[in-house]
Design an enzyme around this catalytic site. Structure first.
Site, PDB file in Angstrom:
ATOM      1  NE  ARG A 168      -4.307  -1.648   0.060  1.00 13.72           N
ATOM      2  CZ  ARG A 168      -4.437  -2.435  -0.702  1.00 13.72           C
ATOM      3  NH1 ARG A 168      -3.171  -2.862  -1.597  1.00 13.72           N
ATOM      4  NH2 ARG A 168      -5.480  -3.333  -0.687  1.00 13.72           N
ATOM      5  CG  HIS A 201      -2.854  -1.131  -7.009  1.00 13.52           C
ATOM      6  ND1 HIS A 201      -3.265  -0.691  -6.072  1.00 13.52           N
ATOM      7  CD2 HIS A 201      -2.771  -2.489  -6.820  1.00 13.52           C
ATOM      8  CE1 HIS A 201      -3.474  -1.464  -5.238  1.00 13.52           C
ATOM      9  NE2 HIS A 201      -3.247  -2.684  -5.593  1.00 13.52           N
ATOM     10  CD  GLU A 230      -2.872   2.915  -5.574  1.00 12.27           C
ATOM     11  OE1 GLU A 230      -3.716   2.025  -5.863  1.00 12.27           O
ATOM     12  OE2 GLU A 230      -1.861   2.271  -4.906  1.00 12.27           O
TER      13      GLU A 230
HETATM   14  C1  8YV Z   1      -6.773  -4.724  -5.608  1.00 14.60           C
HETATM   15  C2  8YV Z   1      -5.045  -5.362  -4.040  1.00 14.60           C
HETATM   16  O1  8YV Z   1      -7.845  -5.584  -4.887  1.00 14.60           O
HETATM   17  O2  8YV Z   1      -5.545  -7.415  -3.168  1.00 14.60           O
HETATM   18  C3  8YV Z   1      -5.312  -6.353  -2.853  1.00 14.60           C
HETATM   19  O3  8YV Z   1      -5.134  -6.161  -1.686  1.00 14.60           O
HETATM   20  O4  8YV Z   1      -4.614  -4.232  -3.671  1.00 14.60           O
HETATM   21  C4  8YV Z   1      -5.280  -5.679  -5.324  1.00 14.60           C
HETATM   22  O5  8YV Z   1      -5.315  -6.930  -5.658  1.00 14.60           O
HETATM   23  C5  8YV Z   1      -7.091  -5.146  -6.985  1.00 14.60           C
HETATM   24  O6  8YV Z   1      -6.421  -3.905  -7.538  1.00 14.60           O
HETATM   25  C6  8YV Z   1      -8.762  -5.086  -7.067  1.00 14.60           C
HETATM   26  O7  8YV Z   1      -8.877  -4.675  -8.471  1.00 14.60           O
END
Ligand code: 8YV
Length: 322
Positions: free
Chosen positions: A233, A280, A262
């Site tokens: 993150r 991402h 983001e």
């Molecule tokens: C997002 C993510 O969920 O799993 C996570 O924590 O950051 C990613 O897999 C993904 O961008 C969903 O679209």
């Protein structure tokens, strides 16, 4: 009232997810409503489950509109935008999608690490710009003889470490607790880890406990050859401190798949030549996103079959109620 459980979809746009849920539930999509408030007024009192997409804010204000809410099924392993403490207080179960994306994200982390060290995107741009004819691409730093520190040795951190073993580099880590079953050196502070390594891979969950912990002091401790990779993150790194450290040469480079705000990416990071920046995409393959979608829907099917959630977050364990 109808017997078919009603589910509200927020930022959940995958057709396979909606398609499978529609076989069993009545769906409402908040993004398709002309007036979000009106939709919540009209169907909020009947909603028993939420299916939410990436980084979707879910908090007490929303829970207040959904008095019959039983379960929040989130798409992704990280759930820092969901108030799980408040969910637990209200007896609402939250589920996420662990494990099915660990290998994909770890693969991407290694790719990003190598791209940053060996300047793979920069070399590609060099060739495309026709500059090879003028001379060879400048030599780069290397993974050879690096000491790699992993911040957060959870599912994804471990998958990264296993891959790094194959690269023959020294591996150390920091997290809240030492893990008994790994051969890597444990540091009980992040600063201690940063002093011991020159390459830091961030794989810790986001949220209040980790906000800004990779700060100016940690970056300085990595040293002038320092490389930072973040697939977790953006909030875990103090982004302003990172920009300053890159601009001043306090560290050498950064590979980032995630950012504080983001999809906004600071122009200063874009302007720097020693950054590799990705939008991402860690879990972003057809294979893995489909697996995440299946796990999200499995959670809701299992819940309404009375079998409990498949992958609840630890903050909202299922106690067999309902
Ligand atoms: C997002 C993510 O969920 O799993 C996570 O924590 O950051 C990613 O897999 C993904 O961008 C969903 O679209």
């Amino acid at each position: 009232p109808s017997q078919t459980p009603e589910i509200l979809l927020i930022r959940q746009t995958r057709p396979d997810v909606a398609g499978r849920l529609a076989e069993r539930f009545r769906l409402h999509r908040i993004e398709e409503a002309p007036d979000r408030e009106a939709l919540l007024d009209a169907v909020g009192p009947r909603i028993r489950a939420l299916a939410v997409g990436a980084m979707c804010p879910v908090d007490a204000t929303l829970f207040d509109r959904l008095p019959r809410l039983e379960i929040v099924a989130s798409f992704g392993v990280g759930y820092d935008t969901i108030d799980v403490t408040e969910a637990a207080r209200r007896g609402i179960v939250v589920t996420h999608t662990p494990d099915v994306l660990s290998d994909e994200v770890a693969d991407l982390a290694l790719g990003l690490l190598l791209a940053t060290l060996r300047r793979i995107p920069q070399a590609d741009r060099y060739l495309r710009a026709g500059r090879w004819r003028e001379g060879s691409f400048p030599l780069t730093t290397s993974l050879r003889e690096r000491r790699v520190g992993i911040l957060g040795l959870g599912r994804i951190g471990r998958a990264i470490a296993r891959r790094l073993e194959g690269f023959g580099v020294a591996i150390a880590y920091h997290g809240r607790t030492p893990q008994g079953d790994v051969p890597y050196a444990y540091h009980d502070s992040l600063l201690g880890l940063a002093r011991a390594v020159d390459t830091l891979i961030v794989a810790a969950p986001g949220g209040p406990g980790t906000t800004g912990i990779v700060d100016a002091g940690v970056l300085a401790a990595l040293g002038a050859d320092g490389i930072v990779v973040n697939i977790a993150r953006g909030s875990v790194i103090d982004e302003a401190a990172l920009i300053a450290a890159l601009q001043s040469g306090t560290i050498l480079g950064a590979g980032l798949d995630v950012f504080e705000n983001e999809p906004q990416v600071p122009q200063a990071l874009i302007d720097l030549d020693q950054t590799v920046l990705l939008p991402h995409v860690g879990s972003g393959s057809h294979h893995t996103r489909a697996a995440m979608g299946r796990l999200l829907t499995d959670n809701l099917f299992s819940w309404f079959d009375g079998g409990g959630p498949v992958t609840p977050v630890p903050e909202t364990p299922w106690k067999g109620r309902r």
